[in-house]
Design a protein around this motif. Sequence first.
Motif, PDB file in Angstrom:
ATOM      1  N   ALA A  14      11.863   5.903  -4.293  1.00 46.37           N
ATOM      2  CA  ALA A  14      10.150   6.279  -4.447  1.00 46.37           C
ATOM      3  C   ALA A  14      10.145   4.773  -3.158  1.00 46.37           C
ATOM      4  O   ALA A  14      10.409   3.880  -2.809  1.00 46.37           O
ATOM      5  CB  ALA A  14       9.464   5.473  -5.298  1.00 46.37           C
ATOM      6  N   ALA A  15       8.993   5.516  -2.445  1.00 48.70           N
ATOM      7  CA  ALA A  15       8.801   5.367  -0.596  1.00 48.70           C
ATOM      8  C   ALA A  15       8.981   3.634  -1.525  1.00 48.70           C
ATOM      9  O   ALA A  15       9.472   2.376  -0.495  1.00 48.70           O
ATOM     10  CB  ALA A  15       8.285   5.846  -0.005  1.00 48.70           C
ATOM     11  N   ARG A  16       7.195   3.571  -2.268  1.00 46.57           N
ATOM     12  CA  ARG A  16       7.424   1.697  -2.673  1.00 46.57           C
ATOM     13  C   ARG A  16       8.364   0.805  -3.047  1.00 46.57           C
ATOM     14  O   ARG A  16       8.615  -0.084  -3.388  1.00 46.57           O
ATOM     15  CB  ARG A  16       6.030   1.584  -3.255  1.00 46.57           C
ATOM     16  N   MET A  37       2.620   3.763   2.883  1.00 43.96           N
ATOM     17  CA  MET A  37       1.664   3.166   2.822  1.00 43.96           C
ATOM     18  C   MET A  37       0.233   4.336   2.632  1.00 43.96           C
ATOM     19  O   MET A  37      -0.370   4.713   2.266  1.00 43.96           O
ATOM     20  CB  MET A  37       1.481   2.848   4.216  1.00 43.96           C
ATOM     21  N   LEU A  38       0.930   6.183   3.580  1.00 47.14           N
ATOM     22  CA  LEU A  38       0.198   6.741   3.244  1.00 47.14           C
ATOM     23  C   LEU A  38      -0.168   7.136   1.221  1.00 47.14           C
ATOM     24  O   LEU A  38      -0.916   8.147   1.373  1.00 47.14           O
ATOM     25  CB  LEU A  38       0.604   7.963   3.945  1.00 47.14           C
ATOM     26  N   ARG A  39       1.346   6.943   0.979  1.00 47.55           N
ATOM     27  CA  ARG A  39       1.034   7.483  -0.748  1.00 47.55           C
ATOM     28  C   ARG A  39       0.522   6.512  -1.254  1.00 47.55           C
ATOM     29  O   ARG A  39      -0.378   6.489  -2.499  1.00 47.55           O
ATOM     30  CB  ARG A  39       2.376   7.132  -1.236  1.00 47.55           C
ATOM     31  N   ALA A  40      -0.353   5.037  -0.429  1.00 51.22           N
ATOM     32  CA  ALA A  40      -1.029   4.503  -1.033  1.00 51.22           C
ATOM     33  C   ALA A  40      -1.944   4.252  -1.352  1.00 51.22           C
ATOM     34  O   ALA A  40      -2.621   3.332  -1.361  1.00 51.22           O
ATOM     35  CB  ALA A  40       0.007   2.870  -0.752  1.00 51.22           C
ATOM     36  N   GLY A  41      -2.852   5.450   0.092  1.00 52.72           N
ATOM     37  CA  GLY A  41      -3.894   5.738   0.461  1.00 52.72           C
ATOM     38  C   GLY A  41      -4.282   4.806   1.895  1.00 52.72           C
ATOM     39  O   GLY A  41      -5.516   4.995   1.913  1.00 52.72           O
ATOM     40  N   SER A  89      -3.213   2.272  -9.919  1.00 51.46           N
ATOM     41  CA  SER A  89      -2.598   2.379  -9.509  1.00 51.46           C
ATOM     42  C   SER A  89      -2.375   2.901  -7.661  1.00 51.46           C
ATOM     43  O   SER A  89      -3.217   3.707  -8.053  1.00 51.46           O
ATOM     44  CB  SER A  89      -1.002   2.281  -9.940  1.00 51.46           C
ATOM     45  N   ALA A  90      -1.882   2.152  -7.263  1.00 50.96           N
ATOM     46  CA  ALA A  90      -1.949   2.992  -5.696  1.00 50.96           C
ATOM     47  C   ALA A  90      -1.047   4.793  -5.808  1.00 50.96           C
ATOM     48  O   ALA A  90      -1.583   5.828  -5.228  1.00 50.96           O
ATOM     49  CB  ALA A  90      -0.839   2.207  -4.726  1.00 50.96           C
ATOM     50  N   VAL A  97      -3.034   7.299  -6.393  1.00 47.96           N
ATOM     51  CA  VAL A  97      -3.656   8.202  -4.684  1.00 47.96           C
ATOM     52  C   VAL A  97      -3.050  10.046  -4.893  1.00 47.96           C
ATOM     53  O   VAL A  97      -1.962   9.789  -4.468  1.00 47.96           O
ATOM     54  CB  VAL A  97      -3.203   7.627  -3.570  1.00 47.96           C
ATOM     55  N   THR A  98      -3.967  10.771  -4.299  1.00 50.86           N
ATOM     56  CA  THR A  98      -3.305  12.201  -3.857  1.00 50.86           C
ATOM     57  C   THR A  98      -2.953  12.681  -2.829  1.00 50.86           C
ATOM     58  O   THR A  98      -2.088  13.740  -2.726  1.00 50.86           O
ATOM     59  CB  THR A  98      -3.831  13.390  -5.600  1.00 50.86           C
ATOM     60  N   ASP A  99      -4.251  12.397  -2.055  1.00 49.73           N
ATOM     61  CA  ASP A  99      -4.496  13.129  -0.616  1.00 49.73           C
ATOM     62  C   ASP A  99      -4.766  11.446  -0.297  1.00 49.73           C
ATOM     63  O   ASP A  99      -5.452  10.578  -0.394  1.00 49.73           O
ATOM     64  CB  ASP A  99      -5.221  14.286  -0.718  1.00 49.73           C
ATOM     65  N   THR A 100      -3.818  11.907   1.079  1.00 50.21           N
ATOM     66  CA  THR A 100      -4.805  10.739   2.767  1.00 50.21           C
ATOM     67  C   THR A 100      -4.915  11.737   3.712  1.00 50.21           C
ATOM     68  O   THR A 100      -4.381  13.418   3.742  1.00 50.21           O
ATOM     69  CB  THR A 100      -3.979   9.426   2.559  1.00 50.21           C
ATOM     70  N   TRP A 101      -5.902  11.675   4.284  1.00 55.05           N
ATOM     71  CA  TRP A 101      -6.394  12.266   5.611  1.00 55.05           C
ATOM     72  C   TRP A 101      -6.305  11.720   6.660  1.00 55.05           C
ATOM     73  O   TRP A 101      -7.009  10.142   6.897  1.00 55.05           O
ATOM     74  CB  TRP A 101      -7.354  12.908   5.220  1.00 55.05           C
ATOM     75  N   VAL A 102      -5.489  11.376   8.167  1.00 54.71           N
ATOM     76  CA  VAL A 102      -6.524  11.677   8.805  1.00 54.71           C
ATOM     77  C   VAL A 102      -6.340  11.702  10.327  1.00 54.71           C
ATOM     78  O   VAL A 102      -6.168  12.827  10.231  1.00 54.71           O
ATOM     79  CB  VAL A 102      -5.139   9.966   9.638  1.00 54.71           C
TER      80      VAL A 102
END
Lengths: 447, 447
Positions: free
Chosen positions: A378-380, B118-122, B396-397, B400-405
């Motif tokens: 996994a990425a982390r 990082m995107l997976r962690a929000g 936990s990170a 995090v289900t979704d991230t938008w930029v």
Amino acid sequence: MDSVDTLVTARWVVPVEPAGSVLEDHAVAVRGGRVVAVLPAHVARARYEAAEIIERPDHVLLPGLVNAHTHAAMVLLRGRAENLPLGRWLRSTVWPLERRWVDPEYVRDGTALAIAEMLRAGITCFADMHLWPDVVAQTVAASHMRASIGLVVTESATRWAATADEYIDRGMHLRDEYKGDPLIGMHFAPHAPYSTSDATLTRIRRLADELDLPVAMHLHETAYEVEQSLLAHGRRPLARLAQLGLASPQLVAIHMTQVAPEDIDTLAECGASVVHCPESNLKLGAGVCPVARLLGRGVRVALGTDGAASNNDLDLLAEARIAGLLSSGIAATPGDLVAADLLRMATLEGARTLGLGEVTGSLEPGKWADLCCIDLHAARSWPVHDPVTAVVYAASAQQVTDTWVAGRQLLAQGHLRYIDESAVLERAEAWRERLDATAGEEAAADE
Amino acid sequence: MDSVDTLVTARWVVPVEPAGSVLEDHAVAVRGGRVVAVLPAHVARARYEAAEIIERPDHVLLPGLVNAHTHAAMVLLRGRAENLPLGRWLRSTVWPLERRWVDPEYVRDGTALAIAEMLRAGITCFADMHLWPDVVAQTVAASHMRASIGLVVTESATRWAATADEYIDRGMHLRDEYKGDPLIGMHFAPHAPYSTSDATLTRIRRLADELDLPVAMHLHETAYEVEQSLLAHGRRPLARLAQLGLASPQLVAIHMTQVAPEDIDTLAECGASVVHCPESNLKLGAGVCPVARLLGRGVRVALGTDGAASNNDLDLLAEARIAGLLSSGIAATPGDLVAADLLRMATLEGARTLGLGEVTGSLEPGKWADLCCIDLHAARSWPVHDPVTAVVYAASAQQVTDTWVAGRQLLAQGHLRYIDESAVLERAEAWRERLDATAGEEAAADE
């Protein structure tokens, strides 16, 4: 070919015993709920006819984690008592809420949620301390998890028991009921030195000697506790226990954030164990247990999450990580506690602390097959230069894919097989509504 | 009805600004990549014609997290340099490995892995400091993430630049290339006071004033650094920067584990920001930044993960949690930093530190729609008595289900939409093989 029930293969197998061993492309063979062998995967495939082969090619396979101290049902208070030091946390919020709400149903629903959380986090055994230990034991039994149930004792009357003797008597009855159970053990759990009398502690000591049970208690959790003991008894709490005959290999000293040189001498000489609960200790402003110094003197140290009301989760991997960070940054220096030490504290040392060192805590033939499997791809947590470091310092509990207790797969690729998780979460939500309706009444309920 | 591109509804929306606000059953409306409104979900449905409605009924919707200090590409060294205090960690392992291996391809592959993590962690925005900032910027651009790229400067020659002036010149060229880019900003990143001369720092100060760029540097990371500065310059590092004119609102003081009263005075008077990286500081035995004392004097404090070689992940929620635990248990007392303070440090204060306070870090109309969504309906974070506490202390990170930029959904229900994650992991594995083959050569490579 020998037949086995299950063969689990993984990219890495970390048996914990022998210490430091990391085996690549190995397998664990399980028969009758017990580990039969740990051996190279290709050898295992040639040697054993397995009813079931489970392949985990990007994973590390470990002994199940042992949470050596928690109050499982307190998950219902997760996030409900924040930003307070221990004394006020107990007196202004936790105790009033518990006096009002804790009953067998609360304990059952809270313990069930805690078990779901712990199995998902790779924990296969926990030591509990809560009122209604009979309900805790029933809930554990229904889940097929392993636990050492704390036979809680205090001088304060509750709906579970009116006097210290009644706590002990009900505990003894419960112990008889589960005698010989392969998954459910018991230990004495006097709440703390300040909440149990000399007479009660003496009776517990006599019974613990007779029945060979561990005695786990909150000990030297805060500076205030130590000061009060000096005022009331002229001795530090541990010295008082020693005087009463409780300093022994059966003693499980939970917390020990306040440690003087004479305390280390006592612990080392009597062979007691310490349970380090770093997140709870920090959150409640209690202090930091000097783990590396204790280990340096040969004192056994295990890890616990404590209850979720002061943590706020039951994630023993996170606890191992914080224990390592605190040792490197506060209590000792980098390298004094390495990742393999932390993993050992989270598994085998926990089992030994609870008197279960011959039963669980490492992957050795003859022990029960209590296992957890973590996906490191996994990425982390990628790339993996060393799988033990990856488990302790990078992986999250939510990378745990599978958990087995005594060979039975309780978590299978992220799915809890014997728990109706949505019903468990729903009951917790109903408790939250009740508990939140108590807001504002706490101060009034305080003594 | 007004039309919008996206309406995201959630059980809880925490906009961070106004401070302390927790909105139930609210929605965020997005048009042209920007937040149009934050309002009750039923009102939003009546008011807006949305091209896309995304419903997250068990989730908390937050501004995307801002990782105010990392060395993204160092993920390739995750777990490769363990159990060492900072000085030896750098000199015996990290620098020799980096001298041998770091090139544009390493930076591209490492940064891509870090972005996935990082995107997976929000995390929607990060501040980086690494050689080949041009490659970092290209990799960020390809990912559609937001970043402030550190224009790294040191007196040591590398394959990226031979002299401090060349580092600066290449940085200025890069800055021109991305001028006006809505996602990619720049800041000066002189490595540390001990690795940059007075002349270099003076030139950086002049350019930073002229171009209005932040100047982020490792500062007061260890006691040794402060001692050496006293010997070499007769001043503490921060006092030396002040003398050179760098104590200003543009200064981003990373680490600050060694803080004397006069340092707090300087930081408070000049309006500088501090980036607290607690996991890395503990792991390398550096110390603990006294966050509550800084905040009490009005100093801005943001959070950073530092590089994954000393962490070992890029999980800003975990960093917020440890920051809270350390404040309660070591540097201050429970209640001095509450969960809402920690979330603000992880979002808006990070954005402000990087000069992006008008752009991101909170859910306010007109800001870019940088969002993250966390599913709290899980055994480890349920029940939710307070969603902000649940986010900081239980979730936990990996929830995090979704991230938008800028309104673009980069992580959708756990799936990275613009990153070929298995290829990224595969390239990291190839680097691991190369790096591990270097084992044992490190001592020889050391000066």
